[in-house]
Write a protein that holds these residues in place. Sequence first.
Motif, PDB file in Angstrom:
ATOM      1  N   ILE A   1      20.845  15.291 -62.089  1.00  0.00           N
ATOM      2  CA  ILE A   1      21.052  16.717 -62.294  1.00  0.00           C
ATOM      3  C   ILE A   1      19.691  17.402 -62.347  1.00  0.00           C
ATOM      4  O   ILE A   1      18.792  16.971 -63.054  1.00  0.00           O
ATOM      5  N   ASN A   2      19.529  18.466 -61.570  1.00  0.00           N
ATOM      6  CA  ASN A   2      18.266  19.204 -61.532  1.00  0.00           C
ATOM      7  C   ASN A   2      18.358  20.451 -62.402  1.00  0.00           C
ATOM      8  O   ASN A   2      19.373  21.151 -62.380  1.00  0.00           O
ATOM      9  N   ARG A   3      17.288  20.721 -63.156  1.00  0.00           N
ATOM     10  CA  ARG A   3      17.270  21.831 -64.107  1.00  0.00           C
ATOM     11  C   ARG A   3      16.093  22.757 -63.825  1.00  0.00           C
ATOM     12  O   ARG A   3      15.028  22.305 -63.395  1.00  0.00           O
ATOM     13  N   ALA A   4      16.294  24.039 -64.084  1.00  0.00           N
ATOM     14  CA  ALA A   4      15.222  25.010 -63.882  1.00  0.00           C
ATOM     15  C   ALA A   4      14.072  24.711 -64.847  1.00  0.00           C
ATOM     16  O   ALA A   4      14.298  24.537 -66.045  1.00  0.00           O
ATOM     17  N   PRO A   5      12.832  24.665 -64.356  1.00  0.00           N
ATOM     18  CA  PRO A   5      11.703  24.347 -65.231  1.00  0.00           C
ATOM     19  C   PRO A   5      11.216  25.523 -66.064  1.00  0.00           C
ATOM     20  O   PRO A   5      10.453  25.333 -67.017  1.00  0.00           O
TER      21      PRO A   5
ATOM     22  N   SER B   1       6.709  15.440 -49.231  1.00  0.00           N
ATOM     23  CA  SER B   1       6.721  16.866 -49.532  1.00  0.00           C
ATOM     24  C   SER B   1       6.797  17.720 -48.275  1.00  0.00           C
ATOM     25  O   SER B   1       7.387  18.806 -48.280  1.00  0.00           O
ATOM     26  N   SER B   2       6.203  17.231 -47.192  1.00  0.00           N
ATOM     27  CA  SER B   2       6.183  18.008 -45.955  1.00  0.00           C
ATOM     28  C   SER B   2       7.129  17.474 -44.889  1.00  0.00           C
ATOM     29  O   SER B   2       7.568  18.220 -44.014  1.00  0.00           O
ATOM     30  N   ASP B   3       7.456  16.166 -44.953  1.00  0.00           N
ATOM     31  CA  ASP B   3       8.241  15.549 -43.877  1.00  0.00           C
ATOM     32  C   ASP B   3       9.734  15.462 -44.162  1.00  0.00           C
ATOM     33  O   ASP B   3      10.549  15.468 -43.231  1.00  0.00           O
ATOM     34  N   ASN B   4      10.113  15.362 -45.438  1.00  0.00           N
ATOM     35  CA  ASN B   4      11.517  15.094 -45.766  1.00  0.00           C
ATOM     36  C   ASN B   4      12.383  16.351 -45.812  1.00  0.00           C
ATOM     37  O   ASN B   4      11.872  17.473 -45.933  1.00  0.00           O
ATOM     38  N   GLU B   5      13.688  16.123 -45.725  1.00  0.00           N
ATOM     39  CA  GLU B   5      14.640  17.207 -45.976  1.00  0.00           C
ATOM     40  C   GLU B   5      14.366  17.774 -47.368  1.00  0.00           C
ATOM     41  O   GLU B   5      14.168  17.019 -48.323  1.00  0.00           O
ATOM     42  N   ARG B   6      14.373  19.085 -47.499  1.00  0.00           N
ATOM     43  CA  ARG B   6      14.042  19.675 -48.791  1.00  0.00           C
ATOM     44  C   ARG B   6      14.680  21.055 -48.943  1.00  0.00           C
ATOM     45  O   ARG B   6      15.050  21.699 -47.961  1.00  0.00           O
ATOM     46  N   ASN B   7      14.774  21.472 -50.192  1.00  0.00           N
ATOM     47  CA  ASN B   7      15.282  22.802 -50.523  1.00  0.00           C
ATOM     48  C   ASN B   7      14.366  23.390 -51.592  1.00  0.00           C
ATOM     49  O   ASN B   7      14.203  22.810 -52.666  1.00  0.00           O
TER      50      ASN B   7
ATOM     51  N   VAL C   1      22.107  19.520 -53.127  1.00  0.00           N
ATOM     52  CA  VAL C   1      23.052  20.523 -53.594  1.00  0.00           C
ATOM     53  C   VAL C   1      22.299  21.533 -54.456  1.00  0.00           C
ATOM     54  O   VAL C   1      21.532  21.154 -55.347  1.00  0.00           O
ATOM     55  N   CYS C   2      22.500  22.811 -54.171  1.00  0.00           N
ATOM     56  CA  CYS C   2      21.882  23.883 -54.962  1.00  0.00           C
ATOM     57  C   CYS C   2      22.952  24.900 -55.317  1.00  0.00           C
ATOM     58  O   CYS C   2      23.646  25.408 -54.439  1.00  0.00           O
TER      59      CYS C   2
ATOM     60  N   LEU D   1      21.561  19.237 -57.643  1.00  0.00           N
ATOM     61  CA  LEU D   1      21.369  17.790 -57.718  1.00  0.00           C
ATOM     62  C   LEU D   1      21.078  17.265 -56.327  1.00  0.00           C
ATOM     63  O   LEU D   1      21.279  17.953 -55.323  1.00  0.00           O
ATOM     64  N   ILE D   2      20.575  16.032 -56.279  1.00  0.00           N
ATOM     65  CA  ILE D   2      20.332  15.357 -55.014  1.00  0.00           C
ATOM     66  C   ILE D   2      20.991  13.986 -55.120  1.00  0.00           C
ATOM     67  O   ILE D   2      20.757  13.263 -56.084  1.00  0.00           O
TER      68      ILE D   2
END
Length: 233
Positions: free
Chosen positions: A110-114, A138-144, A169-170, A186-187
């Motif tokens: 689970i991702n949380r706002a910092p 950081s530059s090559d992978n799938e990211r959001n 998921v965002c 989450l990822i």
Amino acid sequence: MINLFDTIRNTLVPIHKEGYVFVVIFFVVSLILGYFAEPLFWIGLVLTLWCAYFFRDPERVVPQDDDLVISPADGRVSHVALVVPPAELDLGIEPMLRISVFMNVFDCHINRAPVRGQVTRIEYREGQFVNAELDKASSDNERNGLVIDTPHGRVGVVQIAGLVARRIVCWVKPNEPVSAGERFGLIRFGSRLDVFVPAGGQARVVVGQRAVGGETVLAEFGSTKGPTIGRRA
């Protein structure tokens, strides 16, 4: 006894609704495999329990202080360095303090706002699925990426898919307010979170340290102390 109680309390936690369908799929597959060979059922059951554990969603006690940047995820601090932020975040070309937290398949995802603030930008980028511990992820992978406007400036948060992750998921949208520690996404199955801290923020963690999402302080504003330095002991 106290340590045992804490372990049980942190293990037997609610499952996030995003995980229900995966737990059911794992269990149904276990039943099907068990029809042909009983040992396969028990292997599948273990994997089903792991899946439920992966999607756990524990409560956290979040420090309420706008001068603090809180870890967005459980995991190991893998990078602390000055890095130019991804261009899609529009945070400029000057290096910013980047703190990365790597999540393995046993960490809570689970991702949380910092920080507390308003989400001003969300940018998704397709990419590769190399090991998220590598710097080039950081530059090559799938990211959001998210940008949060705060009293100390704009903070960037990037969800990065890992070697076995295939779904970011965002749940938040642009122009929505967020609170520090608030769940925003989450990822699935192994990944990393990068936090880009604006000028004035000092690191409060070191590479190799374990971080707890929603609780561990990654960086601090307004302190006269220098960045935290670690040593092996």
